[in-house]
Design an enzyme around this catalytic site. Sequence first.
Site, PDB file in Angstrom:
ATOM      1  N   ASP A  66       0.827  -1.208   0.000  1.00 36.62           N
ATOM      2  CA  ASP A  66       0.000   0.000   0.000  1.00 36.62           C
ATOM      3  C   ASP A  66       0.862   1.259   0.000  1.00 36.62           C
ATOM      4  O   ASP A  66       2.083   1.192   0.171  1.00 36.62           O
ATOM      5  CB  ASP A  66      -0.943  -0.002   1.223  1.00 36.62           C
ATOM      6  CG  ASP A  66      -0.281  -0.555   2.486  1.00 36.62           C
ATOM      7  OD1 ASP A  66       0.958  -0.499   2.575  1.00 36.62           O
ATOM      8  OD2 ASP A  66      -0.995  -1.050   3.374  1.00 36.62           O
ATOM      9  N   ASN A 135      -7.491  -3.279  14.457  1.00 37.36           N
ATOM     10  CA  ASN A 135      -8.881  -3.550  14.065  1.00 37.36           C
ATOM     11  C   ASN A 135      -8.969  -4.718  13.082  1.00 37.36           C
ATOM     12  O   ASN A 135     -10.011  -4.929  12.478  1.00 37.36           O
ATOM     13  CB  ASN A 135      -9.519  -2.290  13.469  1.00 37.36           C
ATOM     14  CG  ASN A 135      -8.799  -1.820  12.208  1.00 37.36           C
ATOM     15  OD1 ASN A 135      -7.878  -2.478  11.726  1.00 37.36           O
ATOM     16  ND2 ASN A 135      -9.217  -0.688  11.672  1.00 37.36           N
ATOM     17  N   HIS A 137      -7.190  -5.080  10.262  1.00 35.48           N
ATOM     18  CA  HIS A 137      -6.923  -4.806   8.844  1.00 35.48           C
ATOM     19  C   HIS A 137      -5.642  -5.487   8.372  1.00 35.48           C
ATOM     20  O   HIS A 137      -4.728  -5.737   9.155  1.00 35.48           O
ATOM     21  CB  HIS A 137      -6.914  -3.292   8.542  1.00 35.48           C
ATOM     22  CG  HIS A 137      -5.712  -2.532   9.030  1.00 35.48           C
ATOM     23  ND1 HIS A 137      -5.793  -1.243   9.523  1.00 35.48           N
ATOM     24  CD2 HIS A 137      -4.392  -2.843   9.086  1.00 35.48           C
ATOM     25  CE1 HIS A 137      -4.590  -0.811   9.845  1.00 35.48           C
ATOM     26  NE2 HIS A 137      -3.718  -1.759   9.588  1.00 35.48           N
ATOM     27  N   GLU A 142      -9.615  -2.026   5.620  1.00 35.63           N
ATOM     28  CA  GLU A 142     -10.231  -1.825   6.923  1.00 35.63           C
ATOM     29  C   GLU A 142     -11.465  -2.723   7.060  1.00 35.63           C
ATOM     30  O   GLU A 142     -11.953  -3.266   6.058  1.00 35.63           O
ATOM     31  CB  GLU A 142     -10.637  -0.344   7.071  1.00 35.63           C
ATOM     32  CG  GLU A 142      -9.473   0.647   6.922  1.00 35.63           C
ATOM     33  CD  GLU A 142      -8.540   0.708   8.136  1.00 35.63           C
ATOM     34  OE1 GLU A 142      -8.458  -0.272   8.905  1.00 35.63           O
ATOM     35  OE2 GLU A 142      -7.881   1.749   8.311  1.00 35.63           O
TER      36      GLU A 142
HETATM   37  C1  F6R Z   1       1.578  -1.783   6.175  1.00 37.94           C
HETATM   38  C2  F6R Z   1       0.215  -2.252   6.251  1.00 37.94           C
HETATM   39  C3  F6R Z   1      -0.543  -2.362   7.523  1.00 37.94           C
HETATM   40  C4  F6R Z   1       0.315  -2.685   8.759  1.00 37.94           C
HETATM   41  C5  F6R Z   1      -0.525  -2.673  10.019  1.00 37.94           C
HETATM   42  C6  F6R Z   1       0.287  -2.943  11.259  1.00 37.94           C
HETATM   43  O1  F6R Z   1       2.039  -1.779   4.838  1.00 37.94           O
HETATM   44  O2  F6R Z   1      -0.326  -2.530   5.233  1.00 37.94           O
HETATM   45  O3  F6R Z   1      -1.536  -3.353   7.390  1.00 37.94           O
HETATM   46  O4  F6R Z   1       0.933  -3.922   8.583  1.00 37.94           O
HETATM   47  O5  F6R Z   1      -1.153  -1.439  10.144  1.00 37.94           O
HETATM   48  O6  F6R Z   1       1.180  -1.900  11.459  1.00 37.94           O
HETATM   49  P1  F6R Z   1       2.335  -1.996  12.565  1.00 37.94           P
HETATM   50  O7  F6R Z   1       3.192  -3.140  12.170  1.00 37.94           O
HETATM   51  O8  F6R Z   1       3.080  -0.693  12.458  1.00 37.94           O
HETATM   52  O9  F6R Z   1       1.655  -2.208  13.869  1.00 37.94           O
END
Ligand code: F6R
Length: 256
Positions: A66, A135, A137, A142
């Site tokens: 992303d 959450n 995702h 989301e």
């Molecule tokens: C990152 C992404 C997100 C993260 C998630 C967890 O490219 O797509 O899904 O993997 O938000 O983030 P952290 O590891 O910072 O807790």
Amino acid sequence: MDVVIVEDQESLGTFAASLVVEGMRTDPGLVLGVATGSSPVTTYRALAAARMGGLDFSHVRCVALDEYVGIPVSDPASYHSFVRREIAVPLGIPPESLLVPDGNAPDLAAAGTAFEDAVRGLGGVGIQLLGIGRNGHVGFNEPGSPFGSRTRVAVLSETTRADNARFFARPDDVPTHCLTQGLGTILDAARLVLVASGSHKAEAVARAVEGPVSEACPASVLQRHPDATVVVDRDAAAGLKRTGRRHASLGGDWLD
Ligand code: F6R
């Protein structure tokens, strides 16, 4: 789904990196799907150590999950910057082997389609590393994201924006939109490896691994993938109820 519980974030990185190294043995030109954020950082560090030990990453291609919409690629908080800084430079992957969604394209829908075409052109993702949001995702899909979704513009939830504020000078600087691989795009990868560390991830991990497969918890879709591994440290595993989980520090024996 294979669930591997390790002691801490350091061993999580070592274990997840070993899966990538194994993938590179069968395919030195592995197409590696990469996540950004905190969770996979020890994995990238362990891979950098493998490079120091002589492993050649120069044929690996990297595909990001992303990108934020509307922040310059040169901004340190952009995922273009993250992929270059935390992955490509330490692993010695050439810049032309990096594919990150274009969150600054004038036509974002077309950029999503172009990204999908480019992934297909690479022959698809071999191993996709994933983190998980509090959450549930994955990528920036989301809760409520359709399981069949493809790369598209998505709105970041307020919990995600709050969680990611740590990467920005001010909370209001966190973008509201992103261009993210869809859940359908992610499921196309041959192998999925989700890493999660810390007690703040325990509830999301439990819902993803043991909860119903539901768009309310996007990561639960991993239960439908034929080759998904979830690597969690003890704190992130705290909400798991079922026994029979593999514990890496026990040499791959099954705990029960
Ligand atoms: C990152 C992404 C997100 C993260 C998630 C967890 O490219 O797509 O899904 O993997 O938000 O983030 P952290 O590891 O910072 O807790």
